[in-house]
Design a protein around this motif. Structure first.
Motif, PDB file in Angstrom:
ATOM      1  N   MET A  88      45.373  52.789  34.425  1.00 25.12           N
ATOM      2  CA  MET A  88      44.955  51.424  34.760  1.00 25.12           C
ATOM      3  C   MET A  88      45.741  50.919  35.968  1.00 25.12           C
ATOM      4  N   GLU A  89      45.243  49.876  36.583  1.00 27.07           N
ATOM      5  CA  GLU A  89      45.854  49.329  37.785  1.00 27.07           C
ATOM      6  C   GLU A  89      46.850  48.234  37.412  1.00 27.07           C
ATOM      7  N   LYS A  90      48.058  48.338  37.946  1.00 23.45           N
ATOM      8  CA  LYS A  90      49.042  47.266  37.773  1.00 23.45           C
ATOM      9  C   LYS A  90      48.813  46.227  38.865  1.00 23.45           C
ATOM     10  N   VAL A  91      48.579  44.991  38.448  1.00 24.98           N
ATOM     11  CA  VAL A  91      48.357  43.894  39.375  1.00 24.98           C
ATOM     12  C   VAL A  91      49.562  42.957  39.273  1.00 24.98           C
ATOM     13  N   GLY A  92      50.451  43.058  40.235  1.00 25.61           N
ATOM     14  CA  GLY A  92      51.682  42.285  40.156  1.00 25.61           C
ATOM     15  C   GLY A  92      51.533  40.866  40.676  1.00 25.61           C
ATOM     16  N   TYR A  93      52.156  39.934  39.979  1.00 26.07           N
ATOM     17  CA  TYR A  93      52.286  38.564  40.509  1.00 26.07           C
ATOM     18  C   TYR A  93      53.780  38.226  40.498  1.00 26.07           C
ATOM     19  N   VAL A  96      45.492  45.087  35.029  1.00 22.38           N
ATOM     20  CA  VAL A  96      46.201  44.110  34.209  1.00 22.38           C
ATOM     21  C   VAL A  96      47.258  43.435  35.069  1.00 22.38           C
ATOM     22  N   MET A  97      47.291  42.112  35.045  1.00 19.10           N
ATOM     23  CA  MET A  97      48.286  41.363  35.799  1.00 19.10           C
ATOM     24  C   MET A  97      49.612  41.359  35.037  1.00 19.10           C
ATOM     25  N   GLU A 144      46.699  33.039  41.966  1.00 22.28           N
ATOM     26  CA  GLU A 144      45.437  33.087  42.716  1.00 22.28           C
ATOM     27  C   GLU A 144      45.500  34.161  43.801  1.00 22.28           C
ATOM     28  N   ARG A 145      46.604  34.229  44.498  1.00 21.36           N
ATOM     29  CA  ARG A 145      46.764  35.253  45.540  1.00 21.36           C
ATOM     30  C   ARG A 145      46.665  36.651  44.942  1.00 21.36           C
ATOM     31  N   SER A 146      47.347  36.839  43.836  1.00 22.94           N
ATOM     32  CA  SER A 146      47.408  38.161  43.213  1.00 22.94           C
ATOM     33  C   SER A 146      46.031  38.643  42.771  1.00 22.94           C
ATOM     34  N   ILE A 147      45.300  37.797  42.068  1.00 24.83           N
ATOM     35  CA  ILE A 147      44.005  38.248  41.548  1.00 24.83           C
ATOM     36  C   ILE A 147      42.982  38.386  42.668  1.00 24.83           C
ATOM     37  N   ARG A 148      43.083  37.553  43.688  1.00 20.30           N
ATOM     38  CA  ARG A 148      42.147  37.647  44.820  1.00 20.30           C
ATOM     39  C   ARG A 148      42.269  39.011  45.507  1.00 20.30           C
ATOM     40  N   GLU A 149      43.495  39.450  45.727  1.00 17.27           N
ATOM     41  CA  GLU A 149      43.712  40.752  46.360  1.00 17.27           C
ATOM     42  C   GLU A 149      43.353  41.896  45.429  1.00 17.27           C
ATOM     43  N   ALA A 150      43.618  41.711  44.136  1.00 18.84           N
ATOM     44  CA  ALA A 150      43.366  42.791  43.172  1.00 18.84           C
ATOM     45  C   ALA A 150      41.882  43.068  42.987  1.00 18.84           C
ATOM     46  N   LYS A 151      41.066  42.051  43.077  1.00 19.48           N
ATOM     47  CA  LYS A 151      39.620  42.222  42.853  1.00 19.48           C
ATOM     48  C   LYS A 151      38.982  43.172  43.860  1.00 19.48           C
ATOM     49  N   LYS A 152      39.650  43.421  44.961  1.00 21.05           N
ATOM     50  CA  LYS A 152      39.126  44.348  45.964  1.00 21.05           C
ATOM     51  C   LYS A 152      39.228  45.801  45.494  1.00 21.05           C
ATOM     52  N   ARG A 153      40.138  46.058  44.552  1.00 20.20           N
ATOM     53  CA  ARG A 153      40.382  47.444  44.136  1.00 20.20           C
ATOM     54  C   ARG A 153      40.210  47.709  42.639  1.00 20.20           C
ATOM     55  N   CYS A 154      40.102  46.662  41.824  1.00 20.73           N
ATOM     56  CA  CYS A 154      39.987  46.894  40.386  1.00 20.73           C
ATOM     57  C   CYS A 154      39.313  45.713  39.703  1.00 20.73           C
ATOM     58  N   THR A 155      38.976  45.898  38.441  1.00 21.87           N
ATOM     59  CA  THR A 155      38.445  44.823  37.614  1.00 21.87           C
ATOM     60  C   THR A 155      39.589  44.305  36.755  1.00 21.87           C
ATOM     61  N   VAL A 156      40.033  43.104  37.013  1.00 22.32           N
ATOM     62  CA  VAL A 156      41.187  42.569  36.289  1.00 22.32           C
ATOM     63  C   VAL A 156      40.738  42.102  34.909  1.00 22.32           C
ATOM     64  N   ARG A 157      41.346  42.672  33.878  1.00 19.52           N
ATOM     65  CA  ARG A 157      40.934  42.401  32.506  1.00 19.52           C
ATOM     66  C   ARG A 157      41.878  41.450  31.768  1.00 19.52           C
ATOM     67  N   ALA A 158      43.156  41.489  32.121  1.00 18.45           N
ATOM     68  CA  ALA A 158      44.138  40.781  31.299  1.00 18.45           C
ATOM     69  C   ALA A 158      45.320  40.340  32.141  1.00 18.45           C
ATOM     70  N   ILE A 159      46.100  39.437  31.572  1.00 16.60           N
ATOM     71  CA  ILE A 159      47.347  39.005  32.189  1.00 16.60           C
ATOM     72  C   ILE A 159      48.456  39.069  31.146  1.00 16.60           C
ATOM     73  N   VAL A 160      49.591  39.619  31.540  1.00 20.78           N
ATOM     74  CA  VAL A 160      50.773  39.720  30.684  1.00 20.78           C
ATOM     75  C   VAL A 160      51.766  38.648  31.112  1.00 20.78           C
ATOM     76  N   VAL A 161      52.336  37.953  30.128  1.00 25.16           N
ATOM     77  CA  VAL A 161      53.413  36.998  30.379  1.00 25.16           C
ATOM     78  C   VAL A 161      54.575  37.349  29.459  1.00 25.16           C
ATOM     79  N   ILE A 162      55.783  37.411  30.011  1.00 20.22           N
ATOM     80  CA  ILE A 162      56.985  37.707  29.230  1.00 20.22           C
ATOM     81  C   ILE A 162      57.823  36.440  29.173  1.00 20.22           C
ATOM     82  N   ASN A 163      57.956  35.874  27.988  1.00 14.75           N
ATOM     83  CA  ASN A 163      58.663  34.594  27.842  1.00 14.75           C
ATOM     84  C   ASN A 163      59.415  34.539  26.509  1.00 14.75           C
ATOM     85  N   PRO A 164      60.749  34.407  26.562  1.00 14.53           N
ATOM     86  CA  PRO A 164      61.651  34.430  27.714  1.00 14.53           C
ATOM     87  C   PRO A 164      61.583  35.743  28.490  1.00 14.53           C
TER      88      PRO A 164
END
Length: 543
Positions: A247-252, A228-229, A268-288
């Motif tokens: 689960m794998e934490k995928v930081g951006y 999860v990003m 793009e950088r974050s998910i490209r590197e993450a795909k080498k080690r995990c299957t990225v399923r979701a992205i979290v956004v905190i706003n504000p």
């Protein structure tokens, strides 16, 4: 009978009640008389053991449940907001109560966004209605306004047996879910929300955990660990939950130099590197943002939605601070509103947005009320979610009631409207003033830099630590920001959370502080931080 005198215990009969937990455990297997397995008055048994030997419990060699049995995720998870610094802050408070001399008289806990603990007052109407639903006889009282009584009757009518002590449906009380849907529809300019897709929860945290739990299976097509990003810095709930669920934490990284904005190239950088080690399923956004206090622009939100669509990601929008907007240049846009206005194909994106009554102007952290608005979820997965939450029975009813009063508050024709709007505006104006004060004062300290606090309840200043301080931290086995925060606590009584608890760019050091202390306390806290920082930098100066 004196339990410390074994002779006085020789004729003790075992309690039939399990409440006798303060007495030594005894083997009752062969007891048929008060003589304890043939213990003679001579003080020894047939094997030559004394009474004291018999009655002394040997330590259990090992427990049934041992650490090696514990979920590996729990072993590695951390939650910095309530970690070692808070534990030490509590210890210092006790030391002060015991008369231990220190250079300060009070501990200021700026580690968490707990509004009422910081002296911020609850909204009167919310507490009036919650008092009535808890004690319905107050409906007969002349002390409460009629609209508070009417709202209490509506909530009680939705409760089984007319009592907040009864269970509700697992997703929550229907009338409150309908009110949440109406609130979202009005907030988003008429874009409809379906009450059947509203799930009430014990604060937003439990709803977030429930959604993330749906993604833990690696799947049939790809056996890689699910990922999860999450933004860096991030609220530690996410890293802790992902660790617990394996689960794998995928930081951006958010861009500090641009007010903690988000760039598409970093995603793009974050998910490209993450795909080498995990299957990225979701992205979290905190706003504000928490801990960064930024408010995303509409352009930023659109780029995130396009990215999530392109990468086929489930989107989790943490919007619990949607009422906390302070900067005149900032505006809150919900992800749902932007996504729907972007039209096809983006409007079909799978999205869950979260809201809580713990933040905003309410600050009702302890009652635990929140919701999830679930959009475009696969019907079969929705069924699994319903099954999962049913095992927890239901969210706290008082938390649901509190949330109802946030989304279904007094209107201009109601007797409580004037007082409601006055209290809400006063609270938010005060928060805005404190947000500006914190950023301005921190920016006035040499060796410290803080972005404008556009929203939420925190500042996340960067501290330019000298090399000698970094080396001193390594010598005691701490990261530099933890070293700084512990020294700050010990010397000033101010408890903040180091940036490493939230994540930060390598080679940078931060801390998070809440803006919530009352203005006089806040000024005292900032003065303590300033005096400490000057001395700390002087002590570890590279010159």
């Amino acid at each position: 009978m004196d339990p410390s005198n074994f002779q006085s215990m020789k004729h003790l009969k075992l309690c039939e009640s399990s409440s006798c937990t303060d007495l030594p455990g005894l083997d009752t297997g062969d007891l048929d008389s008060p003589d304890f397995n043939g213990v003679e008055e001579s003080g020894s048994d047939s094997e030559g053991r004394s009474d004291e030997d018999i009655l002394t419990m040997k330590p259990v060699e090992s427990k049934v449940l041992t650490v090696d049995m514990v979920n590996e995720g729990i072993k590695v998870m951390t939650y910095a907001v309530r970690g070692p610094l808070l534990i030490r802050a509590n210890e210092i408070e006790q030391e002060l109560k015991q008369g231990v001399e220190k250079s300060f008289k009070t501990v200021i806990k700026a580690n968490i966004g707990d509004a009422h603990a910081m002296g911020n007052k609850p909204i009167t109407f919310i507490r009036q209605v919650m008092a009535i639903v808890t004690c319905p006889s107050l409906l007969e009282s002349e002390f409460f306004p009629e609209d508070a009584k009417l709202r209490a009757r509506e909530i009680l009518a939705g409760c089984r047996g007319g009592s907040v002590g009864a269970y509700s449906d697992s997703p929550g009380i229907e009338i409150i879910r309908r009110h949440v849907a109406q609130y979202i529809t009005e907030r988003d300019g008429g874009i409809p929300a379906d009450w059947r897709n509203i799930m009430l929860s014990s604060g937003a945290s439990e709803a977030i955990r429930a959604i993330l739990k749906l993604m833990t299976n690696p799947g049939i097509v790809c056996q890689k660990k699910p990922g999860v990003m999450v933004p860096i810095p991030q609220y530690p709930l996410y890293s802790a939950t992902l660790a617990e669920y394996g689960m794998e934490k995928v930081g951006y990284y958010l861009d500090e130099s641009k007010g903690w904005a988000l760039s598409s190239s970093e995603l793009e950088r974050s998910i490209r590197e993450a795909k080498k080690r995990c299957t990225v399923r979701a992205i979290v956004v905190i706003n504000p943002g928490n801990p960064t206090g930024q408010v995303l622009s509409r352009k930023n939100i659109e780029s995130i939605i396009k990215f999530a669509h392109k990468e086929k990601l489930f989107l989790l929008a943490d919007e619990v601070y949607q009422h906390n907007i302070y900067s005149p240049e900032s505006k809150f846009y919900s992800f749902k509103k932007v996504m729907m206005e972007m039209g096809h194909p983006y409007s079909s994106l799978e999205l869950v947005s979260f809201m809580s009554c713990s933040k905003g102007y309410m600050g009702e952290c302890g009652v635990r009320g929140g919701y999830a608005d679930i959009i475009n979820m696969d019907p079969d997965v929705m069924g699994m979610l319903q099954k999962s939450i049913s095992a927890k029975l239901c969210p706290p009813i008082l938390g649901q009631a509190c949330l109802d009063l946030v989304v279904h508050h007094p209107q201009p024709q109601d007797p409580s409207y004037s007082n409601w709007t006055s209290e809400v505006q006063k609270t938010l104006n005060s928060f805005a003033k404190r947000a500006e004060m914190v950023a301005n004062i921190l920016n006035g300290i040499e060796g410290m830099r803080c972005n404008v606090v556009q929203g939420a309840m925190y500042a996340f200043p960067r501290v330019m630590l000298p090399e000698r301080a970094i080396e001193a931290a390594r010598e005691v086995g701490q990261t530099p920001d933890v070293f700084y925060a512990f020294n700050l606590l010990e010397e000033t009584g101010v408890c903040v959370i180091p940036g490493s608890g939230f994540g930060q760019e390598p080679g940078t050091y931060h801390f998070r502080t809440t803006i919530l202390p009352q203005e006089s306390v806040l000024m005292d806290m900032l003065d303590r931080i300033k005096r400490f920082h000057v001395q700390f930098m002087k002590k570890f100066s590279d010159n």
